[in-house]
Design an enzyme around this catalytic site. Structure first.
Site, short mmCIF file in Angstrom:
data_model
loop_
_atom_site.label_atom_id
_atom_site.label_comp_id
_atom_site.label_asym_id
_atom_site.label_seq_id
_atom_site.Cartn_x
_atom_site.Cartn_y
_atom_site.Cartn_z
N SER A 1 45.11 47.36 39.28
CA SER A 1 45.06 48.80 38.43
C SER A 1 44.53 49.74 39.13
CB SER A 1 44.31 48.40 37.18
OG SER A 1 42.95 48.21 37.13
N ASP B 1 46.88 45.36 48.11
CA ASP B 1 47.13 45.77 46.80
C ASP B 1 47.66 47.11 46.88
OD1 ASP B 1 45.65 43.73 46.31
OD2 ASP B 1 43.93 44.84 45.42
C1 GLA Z 1 41.60 42.17 46.12
C2 GLA Z 1 41.64 43.21 47.34
C3 GLA Z 1 42.58 42.84 48.44
C4 GLA Z 1 42.73 41.31 48.56
C5 GLA Z 1 42.65 40.44 47.39
C6 GLA Z 1 42.44 38.85 47.46
O1 GLA Z 1 42.70 42.61 45.34
O2 GLA Z 1 41.78 44.48 47.06
O3 GLA Z 1 42.75 43.48 49.48
O4 GLA Z 1 41.64 41.16 49.60
O5 GLA Z 1 41.60 40.76 46.57
O6 GLA Z 1 43.26 38.52 48.24
#
Ligand code: GLA
Length: 382
Positions: free
Chosen positions: A125, A170
């Site tokens: 989010s 993300d």
């Molecule tokens: C979170 C982080 C990502 C990634 C994931 C694990 O979502 O924001 O950058 O490291 O954890 O894969």
């Protein structure tokens, strides 16, 4: 919330003006977890849940923001010392500041926004919130920032204004998502390839434990430090190893006595996970979902026993998936609570979900939430 509903709330708040409306999604990740900040591969896709914002430049140097879902307001200036106190507003402020640091001229704006990405579920989010503002401001102010840099602006916001030393996955997924496709991203070179994802005969479903364990961000940062320490130790013998992605198990075993047991376990997980993403890419190209599923279980094991980012609730759901002969299941995202992602045959889907809900409820006293995944487009204007 629909475009018109958001516009209406904007107009109630800021007068009868016509704002622009942008949206940016959360994400799932098929495989490749905690690999992004190790220069390795991830395999995310954007989803049909996101953050939607109505925005209008207001001719001042102030931002006035209203978080519809929280019924909270925040107003702040654009200088470093103007940081707002509301947690959610820090993301918007951070995005503005990161654009300014890159030479972009941000101007004041009014905004209202709302989202339907479940909070703390590992579906990003926060990346959706960062990306919607980075994407919108870039367009509205004609800043000419490319899409990779927009993703980095969100990532730097996490690093510098939120305190999570996250990787790029993300924000990348939120900006670059494409309907019906997963993206395999090489986080070292930023090369990426879209893979059509329409597993005939299977469903992809998320089960949300609805638990979020405290200290997740400091535990996350600690994992990253372990990986960097292991990579730096290997680099003394192998200068070509920039990230753990460049290392193999022989190299790691050479330094086993020079690093802690904990750092060794973390690095072992990352090296194995890198290989699993490549194996899944091959399997996907052959439509071999049994292998995809097996790798997902292996990832869960690694995240639980070596990387230690699972928890009792997630391990429990993983066990229930196995009992129900679900093809693949694992903790998704950063961990420490949140969701499992499950690849399940159509004909097993309903009994699995019913069984998971009732067993989980019996054990933990509340039901997990269920989300069917629809792979959707990335950030865009509505
Ligand atoms: C979170 C982080 C990502 C990634 C994931 C694990 O979502 O924001 O950058 O490291 O954890 O894969």
């Amino acid at each position: 919330m629909s475009k018109n509903e958001i516009i209406q709330i904007f107009q109630e708040k800021f007068g009868d003006q016509s704002p622009e409306v942008y949206t940016s999604p959360g994400r799932i990740n098929l495989i490749g977890e905690h690999t992004d900040y190790n220069g390795s591969f991830v395999f995310p896709g954007a989803i049909d849940k996101g953050m939607t914002a109505a925005i209008r430049l207001n001719g001042t140097d102030k931002v006035n923001a209203y978080a519809i879902d929280l019924n909270e307001n925040s107003s702040f200036g654009l200088n470093e010392e103007d940081a707002p106190s509301e947690g959610w507003a820090k993301y918007i402020f951070g995005v503005c500041r990161e654009i300014i640091k890159r030479g972009g001229r941000v101007k004041g704006f009014d905004t209202v926004f709302s989202g339907d990405v479940p909070l703390g579920a590992g579906m990003s989010s926060s990346a959706a919130l960062e990306s919607v503002f980075a994407y919108a401001l870039n367009e509205m102010l004609n800043l000419g920032i490319d899409k990779f840099e927009l993703a980095r602006i969100g990532q730097s916001t996490e690093h510098n204004y939120v305190g999570v030393k996250c990787g790029i996955m993300d924000q990348f997924a939120s900006i670059f998502g494409k309907k019906g496709h997963l993206v395999r991203l090489d986080c070292k070179t930023m090369e990426h390839a879209y893979f059509p994802f329409d597993p005939k005969g299977y469903k992809l479903v998320l089960l949300d434990t609805a638990v979020k364990h405290e200290l997740a961000s400091s535990a996350y940062n600690k994992r990253r430090e372990s990986c960097e320490h292991a990579a730096a130790t290997i680099r003394k013998n192998h200068p070509e190893v920039e990230f753990l992605r460049d290392a193999n198990m022989d190299m790691l075993d050479e330094v086993k006595n020079q690093i802690s047991e904990e750092d060794y376990m973390r690095a072992k997980y990352v090296i194995e996970e890198t290989q699993r993403v490549l194996d899944v890419s091959d399997a996907l190209q052959q439509g071999d979902y049994e292998t995809v599923g097996q790798k997902m279980y292996e990832t869960h094991y690694g995240m639980s026993k070596l990387y230690e980012v699972s928890c009792e609730e997630l391990d429990f759901l993983n066990d229930v998936a196995k009992e129900n002969k679900v093809t693949g299941s694992r903790v998704m995202g950063g961990g420490f609570g949140g969701c499992t992602i499950n690849l399940v045959k159509d004909e097993l889907h309903d009994t699995f979900i019913a069984d998971a809900i009732s067993k989980f409820n019996e054990k933990f006293g509340h039901e997990p939430k269920v989300y069917e995944v629809v792979i959707s487009d990335g950030a865009r204007k509505l």
